[in-house]
Design an enzyme around this catalytic site. Structure first.
Site, PDB file in Angstrom:
ATOM      1  N   SER A   1      13.388 -10.012 -77.260  1.00  0.00           N
ATOM      2  CA  SER A   1      13.925  -8.665 -77.494  1.00  0.00           C
ATOM      3  C   SER A   1      13.037  -7.975 -78.513  1.00  0.00           C
ATOM      4  O   SER A   1      12.393  -8.634 -79.348  1.00  0.00           O
ATOM      5  CB  SER A   1      15.361  -8.753 -78.031  1.00  0.00           C
ATOM      6  OG  SER A   1      15.802  -7.496 -78.501  1.00  0.00           O
TER       7      SER A   1
ATOM      8  N   TYR B   1      21.062 -12.405 -84.784  1.00  0.00           N
ATOM      9  CA  TYR B   1      20.435 -12.092 -83.499  1.00  0.00           C
ATOM     10  C   TYR B   1      18.946 -11.804 -83.677  1.00  0.00           C
ATOM     11  O   TYR B   1      18.113 -12.300 -82.911  1.00  0.00           O
ATOM     12  CB  TYR B   1      21.133 -10.887 -82.872  1.00  0.00           C
ATOM     13  CG  TYR B   1      20.577 -10.472 -81.526  1.00  0.00           C
ATOM     14  CD1 TYR B   1      20.810 -11.233 -80.392  1.00  0.00           C
ATOM     15  CD2 TYR B   1      19.840  -9.288 -81.384  1.00  0.00           C
ATOM     16  CE1 TYR B   1      20.319 -10.847 -79.148  1.00  0.00           C
ATOM     17  CE2 TYR B   1      19.348  -8.891 -80.156  1.00  0.00           C
ATOM     18  CZ  TYR B   1      19.586  -9.675 -79.042  1.00  0.00           C
ATOM     19  OH  TYR B   1      19.094  -9.282 -77.823  1.00  0.00           O
TER      20      TYR B   1
END
Length: 250
Positions: free
Chosen positions: A142, A155
């Site tokens: 990501s 995250y």
């Protein structure tokens, strides 16, 4: 077909990106193991693929449990005839500030978003090596793995780990003819762990639109196919160009 005769494992395949990847790989001839914790979702995706003329089977797995992961990989190899492709798509986000996140929330986010790709990679690569035909592993990272965020801490740490996990896996598995790469999305489909996709949500990128799961699935198909045979250990950004922009750019 680009993946005729191949067996692919896709994690987090019950919705959003994982679902689209499963459908696309199957459409290109792969037999797809649709891996998800939600049995109903996994069964539906697999059934839809079969109804469309493809090959797929649902596998239920708690990706935070290594025994489940090992059993899933072995089950896929036994049921579908080996393992050729692994797409490490599963993830969860904490969406927390460092002052608010609990150790339990941190550990679970890391377990699902970073440790699960490591463990699936380990056990799937063993199956690929034993099969003697090499393989392809695609990790979903990501843009959050490259930049800090004000509303996520575990995250971003996990996705940053996926970036370097990919490089080390690529180096260590190269002698077994296993190519490892990552894709780097930004705001593609519904948010991590959510069902609803808002196509009107504002984005700031060079394409002027939100990404859709097919955008990432096409990149993953490329990395899973022979068309990318000379690509290994790299990160393919599928982010609409957002990472090329100066912070604050319109």
């Amino acid at each position: 077909m680009k993946l005729s005769g191949k067996v692919a494992i896709v994690t987090g395949a019950g919705r959003n990106i994982g679902e689209e990847v499963s459908r696309m790989l199957a459409a290109e001839g792969a037999s797809v193991a649709v891996v998800d914790l939600d049995e109903a979702r996994a069964e539906k995706v697999a059934a839809d693929i079969v109804a469309a003329g493809g090959k797929a089977q649902a596998f239920i797995c708690d990706v935070a449990n290594e025994d489940d992961i090992r059993a899933t990989v072995n089950g896929v190899a036994d049921a579908l005839g080996g393992v050729d492709i692994l797409v490490n798509n599963v993830a969860m986000s904490d969406n927390k500030h460092i002052f608010d996140i609990t150790t339990e929330e941190w550990n679970r986010t890391i377990a699902i978003t970073l440790t699960a790709p490591f463990l699936f990679g380990k056990h799937a690569a063993k199956a690929m090596a034993e099969g003697g035909n090499g393989g392809r592993i695609i990790n979903v990272s990501s843009t959050s793995g490259y930049y800090g965020r004000d509303r996520a801490i575990a995250y971003t740490a996990a996705k940053g780990g996926v970036v370097n996990l990919t490089r080390s896996m690529a180096i260590q598995l190269a002698p077994h003819n296993i190519r490892v790469n990552s894709v780097v999305p930004n705001k593609i489909g519904s948010p991590v762990g959510k069902d609803n996709f808002d196509p009107t949500r504002p984005v700031s990128n060079l394409r002027g639109r939100p990404g859709v799961p097919a955008d990432l699935a096409k990149a993953i198909l490329f990395l899973a196919s022979d068309e990318s045979d000379f690509i290994s250990g790299t990160d393919l950004f599928v982010d609409g160009g957002v990472s090329a922009m100066m912070p604050g750019s319109k």
